[in-house]
Structures are given as structure tokens and as C-alpha cells.
Design an enzyme around this catalytic site. Structure first.
Site, PDB file in Angstrom:
ATOM      1  N   TYR A 158       0.767  -0.979  -0.030  1.00  0.00           N
ATOM      2  CA  TYR A 158       0.000  -0.037   0.136  1.00  0.00           C
ATOM      3  C   TYR A 158       0.911   1.377  -0.038  1.00  0.00           C
ATOM      4  CZ  TYR A 158      -3.524   3.209   2.021  1.00  0.00           C
ATOM      5  OH  TYR A 158      -4.485   4.211   2.514  1.00  0.00           O
ATOM      6  N   TYR A 197     -12.757  -4.972   7.463  1.00  0.00           N
ATOM      7  CA  TYR A 197     -11.402  -4.441   8.116  1.00  0.00           C
ATOM      8  C   TYR A 197     -11.655  -3.291   8.857  1.00  0.00           C
ATOM      9  CZ  TYR A 197      -6.702  -2.810   8.745  1.00  0.00           C
ATOM     10  OH  TYR A 197      -5.723  -2.258   9.168  1.00  0.00           O
ATOM     11  N   HIS A 198     -12.135  -2.155   8.592  1.00  0.00           N
ATOM     12  CA  HIS A 198     -12.153  -1.118   9.290  1.00  0.00           C
ATOM     13  C   HIS A 198     -13.317  -1.279  10.664  1.00  0.00           C
ATOM     14  CE1 HIS A 198     -10.967  -0.118   5.400  1.00  0.00           C
ATOM     15  NE2 HIS A 198     -10.072   0.856   5.804  1.00  0.00           N
ATOM     16  N   LYS A 218     -10.938  16.233  16.985  1.00  0.00           N
ATOM     17  CA  LYS A 218      -9.920  15.807  16.079  1.00  0.00           C
ATOM     18  C   LYS A 218      -9.670  16.665  14.948  1.00  0.00           C
ATOM     19  CE  LYS A 218      -9.397  11.573  14.346  1.00  0.00           C
ATOM     20  NZ  LYS A 218      -8.222  11.340  14.933  1.00  0.00           N
ATOM     21  N   ASP A 273      -8.194  13.333   9.167  1.00  0.00           N
ATOM     22  CA  ASP A 273      -7.907  12.086   9.621  1.00  0.00           C
ATOM     23  C   ASP A 273      -9.329  11.601  10.311  1.00  0.00           C
ATOM     24  OD1 ASP A 273      -7.558   9.514  10.825  1.00  0.00           O
ATOM     25  OD2 ASP A 273      -6.619  10.720  12.597  1.00  0.00           O
ATOM     26  N   HIS A 318     -10.148   8.486  12.017  1.00  0.00           N
ATOM     27  CA  HIS A 318      -9.889   7.484  12.873  1.00  0.00           C
ATOM     28  C   HIS A 318     -10.109   7.944  14.204  1.00  0.00           C
ATOM     29  CE1 HIS A 318      -7.584   5.961   9.125  1.00  0.00           C
ATOM     30  NE2 HIS A 318      -8.357   4.853   9.443  1.00  0.00           N
TER      31      HIS A 318
END
Lengths: 340, 658
Positions: B4, B158-159, B530, B534, B536
Site C-alpha cells: 500500500y 476490515y475497518h 480531532k 483524519d 480514525h
């Protein structure tokens, strides 16, 4: 320490700052009025006594069950009012956890706002276990906002649960419900329909459902009116609107309806309405703090109501009136003790 | 086998691709930077500090041309990690292909294009859920007709695991997502009913593999079983080949530790094994993280170590020489069928709630994930779930591997951003403005009408529209969305536990906060946000939840806020503490801005705490800039952090009194 006068020691700059809608001053004033320490009460009363509602200010409460999209609707309404040139303050009230006293506040209310916008202010407040979905400080926060901004929006969960509810601190109550929830009928059954001045069926993206719910409500209101039941103010026909806060649909009509309700009062009318509501709010605060016993010591309900009205007419804020009554209560209890 | 990879500019990435292809790499994997992923140009305020950070910035067709310079697109297989702006990046790709004289029907590759997991975990969504799903469906409908070899969407479980999902949740939420996507295509009227099996056959998945080896192996098998059932029963796909569960795996990053990070390579190998040994549920690709991900951006050598692990498994061992060695195992079969049954029940529950989109909007899915993650963290903190080197076997010899890691970690040259801003200014000067406006108008009208977004996007790409302009046009028509944070309604786990490190029970922390409330006159109030792009949000969510639980009033701002927004909120809300979470690596750019703005707003005395993947030297810089505390993944004991926060507020109250 006597209440009022200079004793509160509130800096003139702070009062000026609030009047000029300076954000830092407003924030500081809110920090002060939220302060529950006994030593701060005089300063709070002094500050509030020096602040008068701005000309033409309109205080709107948005209330309704959880999950109907009140936050999104409040944001959309605030942006609409900004677009119409008004300065706007939002008070978002969220419940506290009974166990920890902690709270999560203002979850995504402000998110669509431009942080550089000096005419838009958002504050969140936890209920701190207070009844009726409004915290004790809410009235004072609204008063600070009223001195600084053109429009004050109060968003809160729960409606009509006790006498310390939203209607006492705002001019116009807007009930927000969801289509298909059966809420409206329950409210009518519970007699809550006396409270709202405007009813909104939100999430109108379920369009048919929302329109049907609005239609049912209008019908129910009309038949109640025919049956002679009082609905909001006697000569005000409660409008029922459909909005989709998410798609920003129906928000302009809502702003119009709210303005319409405010316009139904002239200067004297709105002042009288606010005095009456402030009296009810003061009474609730007093009862909360001193209970039935305090009421009895001060000579019962009518006596208390009269004293509150008089004090409010003299320009004292509700919190100041309650403090003064409390001081008197102590004196009376002491003299009773001596007599006994 | 792929790595990646994104590089900080299109030219540098192109060079990397060409080197890797020369070495025998078979596919291209493109990672885009966060502004590109969220539809902003490098000169947008939210892009500050993010340009070229986690991938390549692509602002327009000229960038895309450079990215694929000398790479004949009819011979490439290009995987793009792109979601909200997937229609746009695919449009640019098609426009470049046409310019190269390549017939789009020959294009091969993948756009990730799964927005549900963006709302739930990764955070690079733009539009509201229903509109987002429509964009996904548009890409599918378009590619099925015009680029039939393209994988238009890669549904990501996945996430979800990274956000705390249990294996059953991972199965259920991913399958519910796939159903939402396929239903949208089926009901959208763009694809004839007899072509639906082809659409179903183009759906692929991106799955996580965690440390619980047996459970994870069974999860892969349960996925294959359930997908077969759903595609047959719900979409009537007769051809078993089109019902095959096609998936790639990236093994878990969430469980990688900052403490004794060398242990991570063993975790990675175990996780990879769970995939390899699920031979009947054939994974098409396996990607491994680097051993030191929890410490900062991995270097080339770090990535090589992961690649070697994969090669040893494939070429030295005999693991690939046999069929599925667990076939016929009663233990495995029973576990698989239990897991599948439980997951299917959850899928039905989500469908009963109106489907994945509705369950995103109501906050239900997010709330469940936040709860699962809180449960996991509490179990680790309690010591019920053992993590070697973290809550057990903590003593360690000094590691030669981590000695100079602080200096060795890859960083991005700050000049990249300035050059990107200059470049886009220049680009805009040379183009035909009127043509740009026409293309944007056409795009907006088409989307308003409900037409497929792809054709006008391809035209816009050719007319030299920029990524930011495409994003702004669609934001105007479709609206911009803030997903439910899932924090407000979530139950916190393990609240009555003793905090092992401080030896203080929660009740004592609560009592301290109540004392503090009396001293301050109101309850201590904490802002959590945040900055940057991003998305996450795990760390921020768990801090917010825990802080509420010990008695703070918490203003949770969520993701994608600017330093300006954070400071404006902190001022208006009258908070006693500002908490910032950052994982994108832009902390040195953005956090000092928060400090400066707070000082300018007159709230410079409010302590600022920071959590995230912050290398030690950066942490020192932040503290020098005025940050009160810096927390990294090794600080897993939330109670200890809470204790610190209480002390910080208390100290400030003290000094204000003095």
C-alpha cells in the site's frame, strides 16, 4: 452581603462586552452565571440586573422526545436566522448521568457553523439531574444571551414534565415530533398540547408519513379548539409544519412561523408574557431550593407569588429574587427559633 | 502481492510504481492523501498540514496524467483506496485512459467505494448516507456497462474490526452493507434485472484478520457461507461462481502494540496464518502492516520485513501444498455454523431497522461499535484480556530495534504542501474558466436530476475541474453530513473497576470531580476533538466516553474540525480542558496552531492534552509549544489518563486562586 448594587463586583467591561456581543465576554458571563457557589450568587444577580433583553430579541425553545432530530433542526434554524441577518445564540441542554454526574454535550449541534462567525454562539449545559430537562442556570444563560443576540434558541429533551420546563425561559415553544411515532396523540392525551406555540413534524424525508401525521395533528387541534380547550395562547392558532432538517426543507417556513408568533405580541405584550413566565420560573427555582417548608414559612403560595412579582418588576433577576427570598427565609426561621 | 503505497507527489509516486513494476510487482495500489479523499484542494483551510501525508494529492487531470505517466492503463491493475470521491478519481482515471488511447472497457482495477464503513470507522465520508449510497450505486451501474472488468466496490469489514467490532459484528455489518449497496443498484433502475447476477459477481470484500486465530479462521469461512446464502436467496444468483465470496485481507493493526513492538511481527504472522489456513474460503490477496505501525509511519525496511514473512510462508513452508486441512473438523464446523447463525440474526435485525443506511443515520451501528471497543479496552485494562508486553510480561531488555526509531521514522517534507498550493494556483490560471463553469453546472444539474454522476464527472475531468471544485459542487447538491458519533448513547464498560495503576477506584475519581465541582462552582468540562481530515476516531471516542463516566462534562466535537473550530468551541463552552486526538501525522502543523489561537482568544491558560501516534521527539516539541500532556498508544490505561486530567484541572483551579 446585600444583593444588587455594586456589591457583586461585576466589572463594567464585562457588562459592556455582553451588550456588545463580544464572544469572550459572553463566555465569561456564562461561566459566572453557571457558578453554583454561594459566594458567586451576588455577582450573578448583579450582572443579570445590569442586562436587559435586546430590542426585538426572540427566545425560542425547541423541545420533544429524543431522536427526532432536534439538534439538526436547531442547527438548520440557526443558519436560516443567520442568513436573515440576525445574530443567534444556541443553548443546547443535555441530560447528565445520574450516577457519575458526567455528561456528553452538544453532540454535533455546532458542526455546520463557521467558527469565524462572530454572530453565532453555542453553549451546552448539562441538566445536572434537574427536572423538566432544564438546568437551574438555563434561565440565567438565556438572559445573558438575550442581552447580546437577536435570536436565542434553546434545545432541550423532554417536554412538560415539571414546572421548571422550557416554557418559562422562552417566548415561543416549538414542539418537535417524528412522523408515525404516535407522539402527537400521546401529547394531546397528556394535556401537553397547552404548551407548544408551534408544532413541527421533523424528518419530512418520510414525506407521506410526515404529511399524514401533520394532517392528523391539525385535525386533532381543530376539534380540541372546537371543544373549547385552550391551546397555547388563546388567540394564536398553533401552526403544524413539516420539516426535514437533514435536507434543509421547510426551515424557512418554520422561521416564518416562529417570527409570526413573536409578532403577535407588541412590546408591552411580550414584556408581560416574560414577566409572567419569569415569575413561574422564579417560583420553581424557589421551591426547588427551599421546598414546601420554605413556602409555608414565607406565608404560602399567594404571598410568595406577590413578592416575586414585585421583585421582578423592580428589575431583579429570578436568581437574585430567590437569593433574597432565601435570606429572608433564614431571618424568619431564626426569629421563629427565638420565639420557640 | 502489493504494498500500500502513496508518495507525497504524483511524480514521486509514478517513479515508485515504475520501479516496483520493474521488480515484478503485478498490481498498482494507490493511496491518496486526505484532502483528495475528502474532496478538497491543497489550498483549502482543512487541507493544512495534510497535503501529501498519507498518500498522493491528486487535484486534477494533469496530476493524474503524471501519476500514470508511461504506464499503459490497459495493462495495469490499479487498486485505489478511495471512497467519497471514488466517482471523481475513477472519472480522472478514465479520462487519462482515453487520452492514452485506451478503451475504458479494458480497464482493470478496484475503487474501494464503501461509504458505510467510512461513517462507522474511517471517517472520509462527505455526503449523507443515502446520497453516498447513490454515488456508490452510480459507479457500479456505470462500470458494469462501460468498464466491465473494474471492481467498482470493495466492501470493507476490515475497518469495522479496527473500530472495535467483534467477529460477529464484522460479519453482520459488512454483509448488511453489501445488501444496502446491491439493493440500491437493483432498485435504482440503472441495471436491468437480468444483469444483477453480474453485478453481484463484481462485489468484493476487504476483511480483517485478528489475533484470535481459530475465531478469525472461522470468520472467513462464515463469510463465504453467508454470502453464498444471501446472493442465492436475496438476489437469486444461480451461477455458483458469481456467488463466490471474493475477498482480500489486511491483517489487524488495532492489536499491534507500541510496547515491545518487535512482538508485533509474531502477531502479524499468526494473523496471516488464519487467512492462509482458510483455504476453502479463498482470499485473493493478503496485505500485512508493519511491525512498528503504532509508533509512526513505517519505513521501506519495515515493510520489507512483513513481505518476507509472507514469502517464507508461501515458499519455505508447505502450507500451500495441501487442500483445506480443516475440512471435516467438527470443532471448526460447529464454530463456523454458530458464528454464521449469530451474524445472520444480526443482519436480519439491521434489515428490520430499515437497513444499513438507516442504522448508520440512527447511530445504532456506531454506538454498538463504540461499546464493543470500550468493552475490549476495559478487559485489557482489567487484565482479563492478556496482551503480552502491555498488561503482562512488561519487563523488557532494551530493544536494539527501537533505539533510534525516533529519528528513523519517515516524515514528509513540509515544502510539499507549499509546492502543491503553488501548483494548483498555476493550474487554474492556464485553463478555460468558462469551460470549467459549464462542466460544473452540468454536473450539478445531472446530480440534481438523479442522473448517473459518472458521465458529467468524466466531462468535468477533461474540462480541468479540480478535486475541490468537484467536491464543492456535489456538497452543494447533496449536502454535507456529520455522522452520529455513537458516543452519546453508548454504555461504558468496566466503570466500576479498580484503576490498577493509580490504585484509585472510579468512585474516588468521581468524588474528586465532585470536590472539584464545588471548588470551581461548576462541573469540570472537557472538550474533545480531532483536527485535520483524519477520521480514525477510536481514541477520541474512548476518551470522551470514559471522561463522561468519571463525571466530566464532555463536549465531543468529533472528527474533521479545524484548530479555529476547536478554539471557538472551547471559548464558547467555557471548558476547563482541551483534548485533541491525531493520527494522521500532522500534529506538528496543527496542534501548535490550537495553542496559539487559544492564547489569542484569551483562553491560553486552559490546559491542552494530546493523544495519538506521536513519536517521542515530536511529543517533546509539542510540550515545548505549550501542550500539557501527550499520550500515545502505550497509555492504554484510561483511568490513569482520567486521573491526570483531574489533576490538571485541579492544579489550574489552585493557581487561579493563588
Amino acid at each position: 452581603m446585600p444583593s444588587g448594587g455594586e456589591a457583586g463586583g461585576v466589572p463594567t467591561a464585562l457588562v459592556q462586552g455582553v451588550r456588545g456581543a463580544d464572544k469572550a465576554s459572553v463566555a465569561r458571563a456564562l461561566n459566572l452565571v453557571e457558578d453554583r457557589r454561594a459566594s458567586s450568587q451576588a455577582a450573578i444577580a448583579s450582572l443579570l440586573a445590569q442586562l436587559a433583553p435586546r430590542d426585538g430579541v426572540h427566545r425560542v425553545g425547541l423541545t420533544g422526545p429524543p431522536g427526532v432530530g432536534k439538534s439538526t433542526l436547531t442547527s438548520a434554524l440557526a443558519l436560516e436566522q443567520r442568513a436573515r441577518g440576525h445574530s443567534v445564540a444556541v443553548l443546547a441542554v443535555d441530560p447528565s448521568s445520574v450516577r457519575s454526574g458526567g455528561a456528553l454535550l452538544g453532540d454535533r449541534v455546532r458542526m455546520m457553523f463557521d467558527p469565524g462567525d462572530q454572530k453565532l454562539f453555542v453553549r451546552s449545559l448539562a441538566t445536572a439531574g434537574d427536572m423538566g430537562g432544564l438546568t437551574q442556570a438555563a434561565g440565567a444563560v438565556v438572559d445573558v444571551f438575550s442581552a447580546a443576540f437577536d435570536r436565542v434558541l434553546v434545545e432541550t429533551v423532554g417536554v412538560g414534565q415539571s414546572e421548571t420546563a422550557i416554557e418559562h425561559v422562552v417566548d415561543t415553544v416549538c414542539l418537535v415530533i417524528q412522523p408515525g411515532s404516535g407522539d402527537a396523540l400521546q401529547f394531546i392525551k397528556a394535556g401537553i398540547m397547552e404548551i407548544p406555540d408551534v408544532i413541527v413534524v421533523n424528518k419530512g424525508d418520510h414525506k407521506l408519513l410526515a404529511e399524514r401525521a401533520a394532517g392528523d395533528l391539525r385535525g386533532a387541534l381543530a376539534s380540541l379548539r372546537r371543544a373549547g380547550m385552550r391551546l397555547g395562547d388563546s388567540d394564536w392558532k398553533v401552526p403544524v409544519l413539516v420539516t426535514s432538517a437533514r435536507d434543509r426543507a421547510g426551515i424557512d417556513a418554520l422561521a416564518d412561523a416562529l417570527d409570526g408568533h413573536r409578532a403577535a405580541f407588541d412590546a408591552a405584550g411580550i414584556a408581560a408574557r416574560r414577566r409572567q413566565r419569569a415569575a413561574a420560573w422564579t417560583q420553581a427555582l424557589f421551591l426547588r431550593r427551599f421546598g414546601e417548608h420554605g413556602l409555608e414559612v414565607l406565608g404560602g403560595f399567594e404571598q410568595l407569588a406577590a413578592r416575586i412579582s414585585e421583585a421582578l418588576r423592580g428589575g431583579a433577576p429570578p436568581i437574585g429574587v430567590v437569593s433574597a427570598l432565601g435570606a429572608d427565609l433564614v431571618v424568619q426561621l431564626r426569629s421563629r427559633g427565638q420565639a420557640g | 502481492m502489493r504494498t500500500y503505497a502513496g508518495h507525497s507527489t504524483a511524480a514521486a509516486s509514478n517513479e515508485l510504481y515504475r520501479t516496483n513494476l520493474a521488480k515484478g510487482q503485478t498490481g498498482l495500489s494507490v493511496a491518496f492523501d486526505l484532502p483528495t479523499q475528502t474532496g478538497y484542494d491543497p489550498d483549502h483551510p482543512l487541507s493544512a498540514g495534510e497535503v501529501g501525508k498519507v498518500g498522493v494529492p491528486i487535484s486534477h487531470i494533469a496530476d493524474m496524467n503524471v501519476l500514470f505517466d508511461q504506464l499503459p492503463l490497459d495493462q495495469m491493475n490499479t487498486s485505489m483506496t478511495i471512497n467519497a470521491t471514488a466517482p471523481w478519481l475513477l472519472a480522472l482515471y478514465i479520462a487519462v485512459a482515453e487520452k492514452q488511447g485506451v478503451d475504458p472497457t479494458l480497464l482493470q482495477g478496484t475503487t474501494q467505494n464503501d461509504l458505510i464503513k467510512e461513517f462507522l470507522s474511517r471517517g472520509t465520508y462527505i455526503f449523507p448516507p443515502a446520497a453516498s449510497l447513490r454515488m456508490t450505486a452510480d459507479v457500479i451501474a456505470y462500470t458494469v456497462k462501460h468498464a466491465p472488468k473494474w471492481n467498482p466496490t470493495n466492501i470493507c469489514s476490515y475497518h469495522l474490526q479496527e473500530a472495535g467490532a467483534t467477529p460477529v459484528q464484522e460479519l453482520a455489518y459488512a454483509l448488511a452493507t453489501a445488501i444496502a449497496v446491491l439493493d440500491a443498484v437493483r432498485d435504482g433502475g440503472q441495471v436491468p434485472a437480468d444483469e444483477m447476477p453480474q453485478v453481484v459477481g463484481r462485489i468484493s470484500f476487504f476483511v480483517n484478520a485478528g489475533i484470535r486465530f481459530v475465531e478469525e479462521m472461522c470468520k472467513m469461512r462464515a463469510f463465504a457461507q453467508l454470502w453464498d446464502k444471501i446472493t442465492l436467496e436475496r438476489y437469486g444468483v444461480k451461477d455458483p461462481k458469481l456467488r463466490r465470496f471474493r475477498y482480500g485481507v489486511q491483517v489487524n493493526s488495532l492489536g499491534l502494540t507500541e510496547q515491545q513492538p518487535e512482538n508485533n511481527i509474531i502477531r502479524i504472522v499468526l494473523e496471516m496464518l488464519a487467512v492462509t489456513l482458510s483455504k476453502d474460503a479463498r482470499a485473493r490477496a493478503v496485505q500485512l502492516p508493519a511491525w512498528n505501525e503504532a509508533l509512526g509511519l513505517p519505513r521501506k525496511w519495515d515493510q520489507q520485513w512483513s513481505l518476507r514473512a509472507q514469502q517464507i510462508l508461501a515458499y519455505e513452508s508447505d502450507l500451500l501444498a495441501f487442500g483445506d486441512i480443516f475440512n471435516g473438523s467438527h470443532v471448526i464446523e460447529e464454530k463456523v455454523s454458530n458464528m454464521a447463525a449469530e451474524a445472520y440474526k444480526e443482519v436480519e435485525d439491521i434489515l428490520a431497522r430499515g437497513g444499513a443506511v438507516e442504522a448508520v443515520e440512527s447511530g445504532y451501528l456506531k454506538q454498538r461499535l463504540v461499546e464493543s471497543n470500550a468493552t475490549r479496552l476495559a478487559a485489557i485494562e482489567r487484565g482479563d484480556q492478556i496482551v503480552v508486553g502491555v498488561n503482562k510480561f512488561r519487563e523488557t531488555e532494551p530493544s536494539p530495534l527501537t533505539q533510534d526509531l525516533g529519528t528513523a521514522i519517515l516524515t514528509v517534507d513540509p515544502a510539499v504542501e507549499r509546492r502543491a498550493i503553488d501548483a494548483i494556483e498555476k493550474f487554474k490560471k492556464q485553463r478555460d474558466e468558462a469551460a470549467v463553469q459549464r462542466a460544473l453546472d452540468k454536473l450539478k444539474q445531472a446530480v440534481k436530476r438523479g442522473d448517473n454522476v459518472m458521465p458529467p464527472s468524466i466531462e468535468a475531468a477533461k474540462a480541468q475541474v479540480t478535486t475541490g471544485e468537484w467536491g464543492a459542487a456535489l456538497r452543494e447538491v447533496l449536502g454535507e453530513y456529520r455522522a452520529p458519533t455513537g458516543v452519546a448513547g453508548a454504555r461504558a464498560a468496566g466503570t466500576e473497576d479498580l484503576a490498577r495503576s493509580t490504585g484509585k477506584p472510579i468512585s474516588e475519581l468521581r468524588a474528586e470531580i465532585s470536590r472539584l465541582e464545588k471548588k470551581l462552582g461548576r462541573r469540570p468540562k472537557l472538550l474533545v476533538g480531532k483536527p485535520g481530515l483524519d477520521g480514525h476516531s477510536n481514541g477520541a471516542e474512548q476518551i470522551a466516553l470514559k471522561a463522561r463516566d468519571v463525571g466530566f462534562e464532555v463536549v465531543y466535537e468529533g472528527i474533521r474540525v479545524t484548530p479555529e473550530q476547536i478554539v471557538a468551541s472551547a471559548l464558547e463552552e467555557g471548558v476547563h480542558l482541551i483534548g485533541i486526538s491525531m493520527l494522521s501525522g500532522s500534529h506538528l502543523e496543527l496542534i501548535p496552531q490550537v495553542v496559539k489561537r487559544a492564547q489569542a482568544a484569551g483562553i491560553g491558560d486552559v490546559p491542552i492534552i494530546v493523544g495519538g501516534i506521536i513519536p517521542e521527539p515530536d511529543a517533546r516539541k509539542l510540550q515545548a509549544a505549550g501542550v500539557a500532556r501527550v499520550y500515545t498508544p502505550k497509555d492504554f490505561e484510561l483511568n490513569t489518563i482520567m486521573n491526570d486530567l483531574v489533576q490538571l484541572v485541579s492544579e489550574r483551579a489552585q493557581s487561579a486562586h493563588a
